[in-house]
Design a protein around this motif. Structure first.
Motif, PDB file in Angstrom:
ATOM      1  N   THR A 193     -53.906  48.225  15.188  1.00 50.50           N
ATOM      2  CA  THR A 193     -52.803  47.540  14.525  1.00 50.50           C
ATOM      3  C   THR A 193     -52.782  46.062  14.859  1.00 50.50           C
ATOM      4  N   HIS A 239     -46.677  47.847  17.532  1.00 48.61           N
ATOM      5  CA  HIS A 239     -47.378  48.127  16.280  1.00 48.61           C
ATOM      6  C   HIS A 239     -47.027  47.147  15.165  1.00 48.61           C
ATOM      7  N   SER A 240     -45.980  46.363  15.371  1.00 52.81           N
ATOM      8  CA  SER A 240     -45.612  45.379  14.355  1.00 52.81           C
ATOM      9  C   SER A 240     -46.230  44.011  14.627  1.00 52.81           C
TER      10      SER A 240
END
Length: 375
Positions: free
Chosen positions: A372, A272-273
């Motif tokens: 994301t 998700h980063s």
């Protein structure tokens, strides 16, 4: 150690000889300190390796080897040193060409042992670490091997936690290492570092192929049973008589299969980063999958393996994926979405990049949501 302590234990050695307290210079060997039975294997950074005794009056632990694990150690040493010229010291590595191999027993449920899990599965502790070092290319592979990897089959098929941990989680670990800025350096130089795994199945090829959850898609989207080469691309090896299967194990640890790029991309999608901009057909297909349906990581990996594992007659992977994406494009055109009502069906049916085109059209229509880091 002995339960009664009265009879010094004797046991067949790793290579068949009956040994008891032999000379320590003659490795691999069995010794008997305070009644314990142990194997000192060359190139092992964890000593000792413990054999299961053939005497039910003797307890051995922790981390004793069962018959499959014992066979793997024996076969590995025999394959790499067929003339019997294996190293005579536990501090000397096994040799695979110009590469060094260090063997480590990975004991289950110890805090300092290597372990993996996916989603909410239990921890998976592979039986052995097979650490391969190549000074010429400055490459290290932190390999793990589970010689009884599928001893009872795998109830989840391609989504089985042990299978997913072996295929997919090494790419997750590599992403985490890269994100933390950790590098492998030696003598002032940066090395390439990879994590890869292999399962050695004690279930037969026939029994695994017959399980519906191991079905794969052929180029027409029909269910098909995987063959031995397909399982190999999925890092599952079937031992044969003799030691030749060791070559396949080492090859899979050192060389990536056709699935590894797909699984590395999948790891990025679930990070998700991470920022991800798909490039090429495969990456656009994976990005579409990630946006279209909410998946657990295990189910996502299983679907990817099922669609991309078996090649078509021309040796191409994912042929069914392209056909299916073209069909979806045709469906959009047939109902006139996005002003495509006048588009000719053959133009879509023969589109050279259907996954990328479908991504663009869905993105333009706002149908992809806000995944994301993807654009």
């Amino acid at each position: 150690m002995p339960r009664n302590g009265s009879v010094p234990p004797r046991q067949g050695g790793l290579f068949g000889a009956s040994l008891s307290c032999p000379d320590i210079d003659n490795l691999p060997l069995i010794v008997e300190p305070q009644g314990g039975i142990e194997v000192l294997a060359p190139g092992s950074v964890y000593q000792p390796l413990l054999l299961s005794p053939r005497d039910d009056t003797i307890d051995v632990g922790p981390g004793k080897l069962d018959e499959h694990e014992e066979a793997f150690v024996r076969d590995l040493i025999r394959r790499l040193h067929p003339a019997g010229n294996h190293p005579r010291s536990s501090q000397t590595p096994l040799k695979w060409g110009q590469r060094e191999i260090w063997l480590k027993r990975n004991i289950e449920k110890r805090d300092d042992s290597f372990r993996l899990r996916v989603d909410d599965s239990d921890w998976f502790y592979p039986d052995f670490i097979v650490w391969i070092v190549d000074y010429e290319t400055r490459t290290q592979v932190f390999g793990f091997v589970d010689p009884k990897g599928l001893s009872l089959g795998a109830g989840g098929g391609w989504s089985d936690a042990k299978v997913v941990c072996t295929l997919y989680m090494p790419h997750v670990v590599e992403r985490q290492l890269a994100a933390s800025g950790q590098k492998v350096e030696f003598a002032g130089q940066t090395w390439t570092f990879r994590v890869r795994g292999v399962l050695v199945s004690t279930s037969s090829l026939a029994s695994l192929s017959a399980q519906a959850k191991f079905n794969v898609r052929d180029d027409e989207g029909r269910n098909a049973s995987p063959g031995e080469a397909d399982f190999g691309r999925a890092r599952i090896v079937f031992p044969k008589s003799g030691t030749s299967y060791i070559d396949e194990v080492l090859h899979l640890l050192w060389h990536d299969s056709s699935l590894d790029h797909l699984l590395a991309v999948s790891a990025t999608l679930f990070d998700h980063s991470a920022y991800f901009a798909p490039a090429g057909e495969v990456e656009h297909d994976l990005a579409l999958r990630h946006r279209e349906i909410a998946h657990s990581e295990s189910d996502f990996v299983a679907a990817v393996v099922g669609d991309y594992l078996k090649p078509d007659a021309a040796g191409h992977y994912g042929a069914w994926v392209s056909k299916n994406r073209r069909r979806q494009l045709m469906d959009y055109a047939s109902v006139g979405k996005w002003g495509l009502g006048g588009e000719k069906v053959p133009d879509i049916r023969e589109h050279p990049t259907p996954c990328e085109e479908l991504w663009k059209r869905k993105q333009k229509a706002g149908e992809l949501g806000g995944g994301t880091g993807e654009r």
